[in-house]
Design an enzyme around this catalytic site. Sequence first.
Site, PDB file in Angstrom:
ATOM      1  N   LYS A   1       0.815  -1.220   0.000  1.00  0.00           N
ATOM      2  CA  LYS A   1       0.000   0.000   0.000  1.00  0.00           C
ATOM      3  C   LYS A   1       0.846   1.266   0.000  1.00  0.00           C
ATOM      4  CE  LYS A   1      -3.528  -0.539  -0.482  1.00  0.00           C
ATOM      5  NZ  LYS A   1      -4.195  -0.943  -1.762  1.00  0.00           N
ATOM      6  N   THR A   2       1.926   1.226  -0.775  1.00  0.00           N
ATOM      7  CA  THR A   2       2.777   2.411  -0.921  1.00  0.00           C
ATOM      8  C   THR A   2       2.926   2.824  -2.377  1.00  0.00           C
ATOM      9  OG1 THR A   2       4.791   1.062  -1.018  1.00  0.00           O
ATOM     10  CG2 THR A   2       4.125   1.881   1.153  1.00  0.00           C
ATOM     11  N   GLY A   3       2.299   2.109  -3.284  1.00  0.00           N
ATOM     12  CA  GLY A   3       2.417   2.411  -4.707  1.00  0.00           C
ATOM     13  C   GLY A   3       3.307   1.445  -5.454  1.00  0.00           C
TER      14      GLY A   3
ATOM     15  N   LYS B   1      -6.973  -0.033  -6.615  1.00  0.00           N
ATOM     16  CA  LYS B   1      -5.744   0.747  -6.591  1.00  0.00           C
ATOM     17  C   LYS B   1      -6.056   2.235  -6.734  1.00  0.00           C
ATOM     18  CE  LYS B   1      -3.274  -3.057  -6.577  1.00  0.00           C
ATOM     19  NZ  LYS B   1      -2.505  -3.479  -5.394  1.00  0.00           N
ATOM     20  N   GLY B   2      -5.186   3.049  -6.201  1.00  0.00           N
ATOM     21  CA  GLY B   2      -5.292   4.491  -6.396  1.00  0.00           C
ATOM     22  C   GLY B   2      -6.080   5.182  -5.310  1.00  0.00           C
ATOM     23  N   ARG B   3      -6.059   6.506  -5.341  1.00  0.00           N
ATOM     24  CA  ARG B   3      -6.651   7.298  -4.278  1.00  0.00           C
ATOM     25  C   ARG B   3      -8.169   7.353  -4.386  1.00  0.00           C
ATOM     26  NH1 ARG B   3      -2.227  12.117  -3.142  1.00  0.00           N
ATOM     27  NH2 ARG B   3      -0.561  10.674  -2.603  1.00  0.00           N
TER      28      ARG B   3
ATOM     29  N   SER C   1      -4.661   2.721   4.751  1.00  0.00           N
ATOM     30  CA  SER C   1      -4.935   2.211   3.408  1.00  0.00           C
ATOM     31  C   SER C   1      -4.989   0.692   3.399  1.00  0.00           C
ATOM     32  CB  SER C   1      -3.851   2.706   2.443  1.00  0.00           C
ATOM     33  OG  SER C   1      -4.069   2.217   1.144  1.00  0.00           O
TER      34      SER C   1
END
Length: 861
Positions: free
Chosen positions: A592-594, A812-814, A690
């Site tokens: 969960k850090t990209g 995924k993503g904000r 997240s």
Amino acid sequence: MFNVSRRFKRLLYLLFFLLCILYVKYLHSVYLENESFSSVDVDFSELRRSTKENYILSADYILLVKRCTTSSKSASHALLASLKLQVKVKEISDDDDSFTLSKPLPYLIILDDNTIVHFLKEPIYQIARNVIIANSVPIVAICANFEQCNYHARALPPAIAYYKSYVRTSDHELLEILKQRFVYENISSTSLVFSLSPQSKETVNGIQPLVEIPANNVDLNKIPENMRSEVKKSKLISAYYDSGKVDSIPKVVLGNDLKGNDWLYKVLFLEACNYVTKRKLSFGLTRLIQVDIDDVLMPAKLRENALTKTDINELIKFQKSVSSFIPNFGLKLGFCGDFFTRGRHPEEIEAFKYLARSRKDEFTWFPHLFRHYQPHNLTFNKLREEMLENKKFAAKYGIKVDGSYAVSPHHSGVYPVVHILYQLWKDIWNVSVTSTEQYPHLKSSHGRKGFIYNDISVLPRQVLGLYTRTLRFNDYPGGILGLERDVRGGDSFMTILLNPVAIYMTHIGNYGADRLALYALRNLFHFVATNTNLKLRSASPAQMAQYHFNVFPEQTLPVWTMPCDDKRHMEIVPKGFKCDSFPQMIIVGPQKTGTSAFQFFLSAHPDFSTSLPSDQSFEEIQFFNNDGYYLKGIDWYKSRFPIMARSSQVNFEKSASYYDKYKVPHRIKSLLPNVKILMLLRNPIDRAYSWYLNEVSKMEKVSLTFSELIRSNLTDPDAPDFIFRSKVLTPGFYFKHIRRWLETFALKSVYFVDADFFAEKPAEELQKFIKWFRPEEKPVFNFSTIIEFNKEKGLYCLKKSVSAKNCLGASKGRSFSQSYDKLLPVDREFLRNFYMADMQNLKLMFEKKNISIPTWLRTWR
């Protein structure tokens, strides 16, 4: 007449007494011959090191302090490594005026290279000394320099640190392996000698001698004349225990650098480490011994080296004589049936028939293959045929084979692993134990280890310096003197000292010619029995395996190494094996850090190819953290990557679960020593929330809210909520995890990504990475030409012209996070305090190592 009668009676009493002694010895020999070894004879209670509460595995527990001027691994470090103990090294210089000990504090400190002086002078190293005193951290100091070691006991100048040939141990309880109050002869001296004057008794300063130098053993001619009278009155010692009455630091001081052939001080160093750690490093006094004779029916090339009937009889005599040192000892003979009909010389053919027909029951037999082929070159059917033929040969001649133990010719297929060998061993012989000298590498014999594969225990083997060409005394390096030096305190002796289980591999040729093996083994066992308290024992292969893995539970699973980095391994891997498809870079997380986005975008670079998708773990391989996948082996791992199509191709993988798993860095480094590591660092508070949202989106029912979860005081490690809380919070201790990675990988091999910056400007961050990873790439690939912001999803995606699948999945993503309630301010403040100490340490470490600090960490208060 009366006097004569009295003398006669005395003579009779004496004869009767001698007869009683002989009878007792006879009963003892009968007992040894008929004793059957059972697991009860192996005292597992000695294995203090193997118990869960005492077992020391982490490198944080042993700190070795050495001077920067010493580039190579020190003798003390090598000894500890030979015990398979991890050691953390801190280098200092003579000009250093500060010294700190970071948490967790070490359980033991080794002061090497005369660094003890820094702990004895004020105010140098005051911080470290205060910590040591307050926490009672014991010290073992290596002292071989007069100026560095002139402390409680006054050290004699190096010029007179000389004694003739023998020393005497004290009766201190530290001595467990070495005999107490025992005179050790033929000790060559390179040691510093300390003098205790009669006016200052040991008890005053808390000094208790460990090794004393008898006054009549000192070479007075090497002492300045004005000091001789004082030396004669003093007690001379070369090692002592200091209880810490003067400086409150308990320590053992050795006046020897451990670099020479003074085996006694090497043993004493290990004894000291065991003693001050309350025996936590010890694996007891029992040593299980096995001697294999490989290729017992192999013909000799030269007639003068051919085996004879006399040689066979000497083997039988040897077994009986060694039983006085090792109860129920017996040689194990490995055979290839095809050799039986291939004798070249008449006396050799006669000896083979004599052994296989008349003397076969004197020994235990174990199988090779029928024709001495190497399994890695054989198909499944051919390997099966070879094993079955060997089994038929044994049945034909009535040879009773211990099918639970087998050895492969040239160690082929054992390591590097060839799965069909293990499979057929189980199917045909029901093998449960084998041995090899190839794991993890042939060189560095003290570093050999064991592992378990396909329910077969693989134990390390030793060779005593005897090989197929070592048939005469002149063939041995240094001749007979070199051989004696090795067995009497040298490398061969160390194989027994440093291994609770010692399997010696010798070839049949070593028992003919000059019979070097008999000479070496007899002298080795005699030396150990007469000079130490070690108990040599024989056992079944299964018992030896059980004993080994009780001492070394961390060796149960193999740790794969790269065959292409070992010339010997490349000789015994299947034909066509290539190393070019292995990854050159790994994204290790955390979750969960990209990491998925970084993998997704980087794989759009024309030269970067990510791993193939998996049905079980999707875009991740999870090879190094999942034992089930890991045991599939390196061929399976390599198959998860695209075949190399061009020299510029870079294979890489992303498995975010690698980040916080203790065993992963070592596993990666062992297989891929030159791989680059990439980590994305996101604010641990946002990362935790997240991850929580990601998991609850998959749950039908949520048992705890985020606020409840982070504040819960769960204690049952098996409880689902405890596991869930650990997955949410534990990866956020960045300092703890990153420090562990940097203990394994050099800083130049690790790249840190500011996850927030990457989320805002992915193309720019990717180009920064390419410049770091491939500085020669010019011009640098322009990611901005293929990446664009997707307003609908609220995140960056690939342009549709680049890929049909241009965006990541729905989770995924904000935009995904925005569909849930925002993190409460009180929860953010709670976690800020929760991670405060770790973040402060992380910031200090990054500043010290000149690592770019993420924006969110700069403002952490």
